[in-house]
Design an enzyme around this catalytic site. Structure first.
Site, mmCIF file in Angstrom:
data_model
loop_
_atom_site.group_PDB
_atom_site.id
_atom_site.type_symbol
_atom_site.label_atom_id
_atom_site.label_comp_id
_atom_site.label_asym_id
_atom_site.label_seq_id
_atom_site.Cartn_x
_atom_site.Cartn_y
_atom_site.Cartn_z
ATOM 1 N N CYS A 338 47.510 29.889 39.653
ATOM 2 C CA CYS A 338 47.640 29.110 38.420
ATOM 3 C C CYS A 338 46.453 28.154 38.277
ATOM 4 O O CYS A 338 46.183 27.362 39.184
ATOM 5 C CB CYS A 338 48.951 28.331 38.418
ATOM 6 S SG CYS A 338 49.207 27.386 36.893
ATOM 7 N N ASP A 441 41.825 42.518 32.240
ATOM 8 C CA ASP A 441 41.151 43.279 31.176
ATOM 9 C C ASP A 441 41.652 44.713 31.000
ATOM 10 O O ASP A 441 40.868 45.590 30.639
ATOM 11 C CB ASP A 441 39.624 43.304 31.424
ATOM 12 C CG ASP A 441 39.018 41.919 31.465
ATOM 13 O OD1 ASP A 441 39.626 41.011 30.896
ATOM 14 O OD2 ASP A 441 37.947 41.745 32.084
#
Length: 592
Positions: A338, A441
């Site tokens: 995170c 991606d």
């Protein structure tokens, strides 16, 4: 973000911003007969020089602390002028609070002031045979008699009787015991005791032998980290529940958007592994209802895990034991990727990657108390120029991690660069035989095939699933799906139905469902239909231009204006309340 042009057919579909909004607004005005605001998102701020940026930060430090502080927050309770008491909704029994109750008990008065129903049929009533929200349901006329009695379908009610569609619900008893701190953590206490003994032993050795050399009379004890090689952790690995992670499609634990209704949508399209949103271990230990809601599991999620975040061995170990004893999960994941400041500055998230001593103690402690596999999600590192995942992975193998997920970007990069799949490939070889999943991606099956060629054990999909949740079907069937706008609206309709089932069909539930739908639409609008592309496939870093769809709905879904997303939600959930306001949680170009 590095952006490249999208090859859309210039002759047929490309247009300008002015023409696009003129078309969308005129069509909507024609169908609704109302004026529409054409507010565009604010332009991105120009990057300042270092000196100017530091000066600006000092000036705004007291005014702005954190991201999106100006984001409006309207509590769902404010949408109800008058709420009906639960005792009246459920079985019309006498209210235990009597005159002290703050809710309405007059059914006729409530129905007179209640907002108009959204539709003629109630999804909960049609699916389960009864609606637990009764008269407060925004579709109440589908299951209410003229004298305000709630109807039921006995055959459907019997079908679902005794069937738990959603698991891992926090009971009142457990919540009370957590708040009173009366829940025992026996295994955690055993592990933490070994940590304190090891710490005392090191302090004693350092006091006797300041040089750090071992005494000749006492043989050195071989250790790996804070615990000895003879520790019971290694003996228990074979007893743990096994999960086959090999060659699976993993839906990432997405904060805000990775809710249970969205996961159900992705399961329908072929996601193999799902995981709950990141939960703070301290909030779980305190019995916070909102945090425990992130652990809920639908029956359709056959391989399901929960992700927890924390920065200390004691709280993380206790949290793991709490989850192990009170929930039904297939694995537990540690979030050490995170990037947000709130988590990182306390030493959690990406901060764990630089605190290897604490990280090791957390992993070994959680492994000690868990009966299910422990997985870890990491990034390439903290700084963009300094990758450290390849140094950490061999150590994690020794700590007993069952699976590693690597996001191919550093904390510093966020989404400004493409994911480094060459580095992920290198780390995958280092992790063997522990499975390593790659993340970053993936927006088409070609992207997935190239990712698999790097040698990873599986693929985690995050933003790609938000932009087009049918990506799991495309990957499994190795094709491009030129999905129609009506099919996409059907997906949103399913989400709204699942949301009403999960959050409720009263006003609060409807508006909560709408809010989460709008958060999702802030990503879904980036999708460009395959039939409009001159070059296939669309890349995740390509910024969509203004284009006209093949029909009005397709054009509306391509809009990046908040007002247009609200229009789409109104097709499914009725008109928004007068005091409704929305701003996307993530930093997008859709600020109103």
């Amino acid at each position: 973000m590095d952006t490249f042009p999208v090859f859309v057919d210039f002759c047929r579909f490309l247009t300008t911003k002015e023409r696009f909004h003129e078309f969308v607004d005129s069509e909507w005005q024609g169908s609704k007969g109302e004026k529409v605001s054409n507010d565009e998102p604010e332009a991105k701020k120009v990057k300042l020089d270092v000196d100017e940026r530091n000066k600006s930060r000092k000036q705004d430090n007291k005014r702005l602390r954190g991201q999106n502080k100006s984001r409006p927050h309207t509590k769902p309770t404010t949408y109800d002028e008058r709420r009906l008491c639960l005792s009246v909704i459920q079985d019309n029994r006498e209210c235990p609070f009597g005159e002290k109750c703050h809710f309405s008990h007059d059914v006729a008065e409530y129905m007179a002031t209640k907002p108009a129903d959204i539709g003629d049929s109630c999804y909960l009533y049609d699916t389960f045979g009864k609606c637990s929200f009764g008269l407060s349901c925004r579709f109440a006329k589908a299951h209410t008699t003229p004298d305000f009695k709630t109807l039921e379908k006995a055959d459907l009610v019997k079908t679902y009787e005794g069937r738990n569609l959603v698991k891992n619900i926090l009971s009142k008893d457990l919540q009370n015991r957590l708040r009173k701190r009366s829940v025992p953590f026996k295994k955690s206490a055993e592990y933490l005791k070994t940590l304190s003994k090891d710490r005392d032993k090191n302090d004693k050795n350092n006091a006797v032998n300041p040089s750090g050399t071992n005494s000749e009379k006492q043989a050195p004890e071989k250790t790996v980290g804070p615990l000895t090689d003879t520790d019971i952790i290694k003996l228990r690995m074979c007893e743990k529940k096994q999960v086959d992670f090999k060659d699976k499609l993993y839906l990432a634990p997405l904060t805000t958007c990775g809710n249970l209704p969205f996961r159900r949508i992705c399961k329908r399209f072929g996601a193999d592994i799902t995981c709950g949103e990141m939960a703070m271990c301290t909030n779980l230990l305190q019995g916070q209802q909102s945090e425990w809601a992130l652990l809920k599991r639908h029956e359709s999620e056959d391989i399901f895990g929960v992700q927890v975040e924390g920065c200390f061995p004691d709280t993380m170990t206790r949290c793991a034991e709490l989850i192990n004893n009170n929930t039904d999960v297939d694995f537990v994941d540690i979030n050490s990727g995170c990037p947000i400041d709130l988590v990182y500055k306390k030493g959690g998230g990406c901060g764990l990657m630089t605190r290897t001593r604490k990280f090791e103690q957390i992993v070994k402690g959680m492994n000690y108390v868990l009966d299910v596999p422990l997985t870890v999600k990491i990034r390439t590192g903290v700084q963009q120029v300094s990758n450290i995942a390849h140094k950490l992975i061999p150590e994690m193998k020794q700590w007993g991690v069952s699976m590693i997920t690597l996001h191919g970007r550093s904390r510093e990069q966020r989404y400004t660069k493409l994911a480094d799949w060459d580095y992920i490939s290198t780390c995958s070889k280092l992790a063997s035989p522990v499975p390593l999943f790659g993340n970053g991606d993936i927006l088409s099956y070609e992207d997935a095939m190239r990712a698999r060629d790097t040698g990873v054990s599986g693929i985690m999909i995050a933003r790609g699933a938000l932009i087009k949740p049918w990506i799991f079907t495309e990957i499994k069937e190795s094709r491009h799906w030129d999905i129609s706008s009506s099919e996409r609206l059907d997906i949103l309709r399913d989400f709204s139905n699942f949301g009403l089932e999960h959050w409720g069909s009263d006003t609060r539930g409807v508006e909560k469902t709408r809010t989460f739908m709008l958060e999702w639409l802030s990503f879904m609008c980036r999708y460009i239909p395959v039939g409009l592309l001159e070059r296939v496939p669309q890349k995740i870093n390509e910024r969509p231009p203004y284009y006209m769809g093949r029909n009005y709905l397709e054009s509306l879904m391509a809009s990046q204006n908040v007002g247009d997303w609200i229009r789409i939600s109104e097709m499914l959930l009725g008109p928004v309340p007068k005091n409704f306001n929305f701003l996307p949680k993530h930093k997008a170009n859709a600020y109103k």
